[in-house]
Design an enzyme around this catalytic site. Sequence first.
Site, PDB file in Angstrom:
ATOM      1  N   HIS A  80      42.106 -22.309   3.472  1.00 44.68           N
ATOM      2  CA  HIS A  80      42.850 -22.653   4.695  1.00 44.68           C
ATOM      3  C   HIS A  80      43.445 -21.459   5.442  1.00 44.68           C
ATOM      4  O   HIS A  80      43.924 -21.637   6.568  1.00 44.68           O
ATOM      5  CB  HIS A  80      43.974 -23.651   4.414  1.00 44.68           C
ATOM      6  N   ASP A 236      38.834 -21.830  -3.758  1.00 45.67           N
ATOM      7  CA  ASP A 236      39.291 -21.806  -5.150  1.00 45.67           C
ATOM      8  C   ASP A 236      39.184 -23.158  -5.833  1.00 45.67           C
ATOM      9  O   ASP A 236      38.933 -23.231  -7.041  1.00 45.67           O
ATOM     10  CB  ASP A 236      40.704 -21.234  -5.257  1.00 45.67           C
TER      11      ASP A 236
END
Length: 485
Positions: A80, A236
Site C-alpha cells: 500500500h 508481504d
Amino acid sequence: MFIGIDIGTSGVKVSLTDEDLLPLASASAPLEISHPRAGFSEQNPEDWWIAVRQAVAEVLEIRPAARRALRGIGLSGQMHGAVLLDADRQVIRPAILWNDGRSDAECATLMQDATGLAERAGVRPMVGFTAPKILWLKTNEPGTYARIRHVLLPKDYIGLQLHGDLVTDPCDAAGTWWFDQAARRWSPELCAATATDPAWLPRVCEGSEIAGHLTGQAARLLGLPEGIPIAAGGGDAAAGAIAVGAVADGAGFVSLGTSGQLFVTTGTYRAAPDRGIHSFAHCIPGQWFQMAAMLNGARPMGWFSEMTGLSVASLLSEATDADPDRIPLFLPYLTGERTPHGDSRIRGAFYGLENDTGRGAMMRAIIDAIAYSFADARDAIAAVTPVPAPLLAIGGGSKSDLLLQTIADVIERPLHRGEDSAVGPALGAARLAAVAAGAARVSDIGRRPEITAEFAPRDAGRHVARLTAYRALYTALQPMRDLAR
C-alpha cells in the site's frame, strides 16, 4: 542458492536458501518511521536501499559461497505504500506508508461517489491504500501531485534499484485500489475515480516471473555477479503465504508482524467489501485470497515495551504470572483499524485499571486484545469463506507461546508454529526467485514447514464475556473519537 528480500516497516529482512529452498542464513537491518504530523507515517525509500545492502552484505558474510552460487533474487515488502517518482525516476517526497491515516476524507468521498467500484477493487476504499493517498496529494500537495510520473510500491522501488525497470506483482497491485482483481489488470475506472493516470503505474507480472536482471551498478554495490534474474515477488501477505505453503485453495495462516493478518487462499475471486476484508489476487497464477487485515498486529507489545523500558520477553513473563481475574481490557488500535471497522481515527485505550494493576496485567490485556482482534478477523472471513484449521503462525509475534495460545483459545482453532516462522515473507520471496530462475515449479514451493509447536484451544470460556466487553468498548468509545476530532 536464492535470496529473498523483504522491505518491512520496522526493518529489512533477507533470507538465503539452498537448492532445496530451505533457509541457510538470514539477516536484518532496522528502519525508522517518520511521523511529521499526527496520523502521518512516512519513510525515505533510500533508507530501504541502504538497509538492503547492509542485510545482503551480512548474509554474504555468513555464507560467502552465495556470491558464486546465487541464481535468483525475489522481493517482498509492506503493501500500500506510495513511492512517487518524477520523469527522471527520482523520488519526489518521502513514501507514504500503509499505516498512514491522512486520507480519511478522501476515502469517505470515494465511498459516496464510487459505490460500485469496491466489488472490482476487492475491498472498500480504506485509509492507507495507495490510491486515496494520490487524491490527498492532489488537494494538499498540488506541487507534488503535478510532478508525479510513476508510482511504485515499496518492494518495487528496490526492484527498480536492482534491475532498473518499473514492475509489480498482482498482490501488491491488488492493495492499491487501482487493480481489477478478477481480470488481474489495472482498472481505468478505478484510476479515473482517484485522479490517477494509468501511465504512472508499473507493468504487472506474476510474482514467480522474471521482472528483470541485476544491473552492473547494483551488482557492484551488492558484491554479486551481474545478470542474476530478479523475480517480481509479492506483497508481504502473499509472500508470507508462500513461506508457509498457502498456495492452494483452502490453505490459511495468521501473520503477527507490525500488522496482523488472517489469510485464506481461494481458487476463485470472492468479493466481499462489506465485510471489511480484502479479496485480492495472489502473487502466483490462478489464485486469489481472502485476508482480514489488522493495522496493529503484534505492534502493541513492542509499544508497551518502549513505554515501560522493559523487553517484550520480560513483560511476557510478568503477563504469564498475572491474576487472570484481574486483567483490564485494552483496545489495540494504536493506528486505527481496518478489519472489521475500517476506522482510521479510533485509538487505543485501557479500561478497568485499578490501584494495584501492574505491568504484567496490562501486558496480559494487550495479549488478549490482539487475540480478540483475530476473533473479529475470523468472523469476517467466515461469512464468505471457511476458515481452515489448523492455522500456521508466522511473523515476529509468533515467537510468543502466550500469544499463540491465547489466539488459539479465542478463535477456537489450533495454531501451529513452524521452523523459521519469524522469517516469513523473505523466505517466500526467495522461493519465488527459484521459480523465476527455472529451478523450481510453483507446486514445489507449496510445502508446509516442519511444525515445531502446536497450540490447541483449551481456555475459551475465560474469553467469552471479555470478548463481548471488548467489542462493546469500541462502540462506547466511538463518540469520544468524534468529540476529539
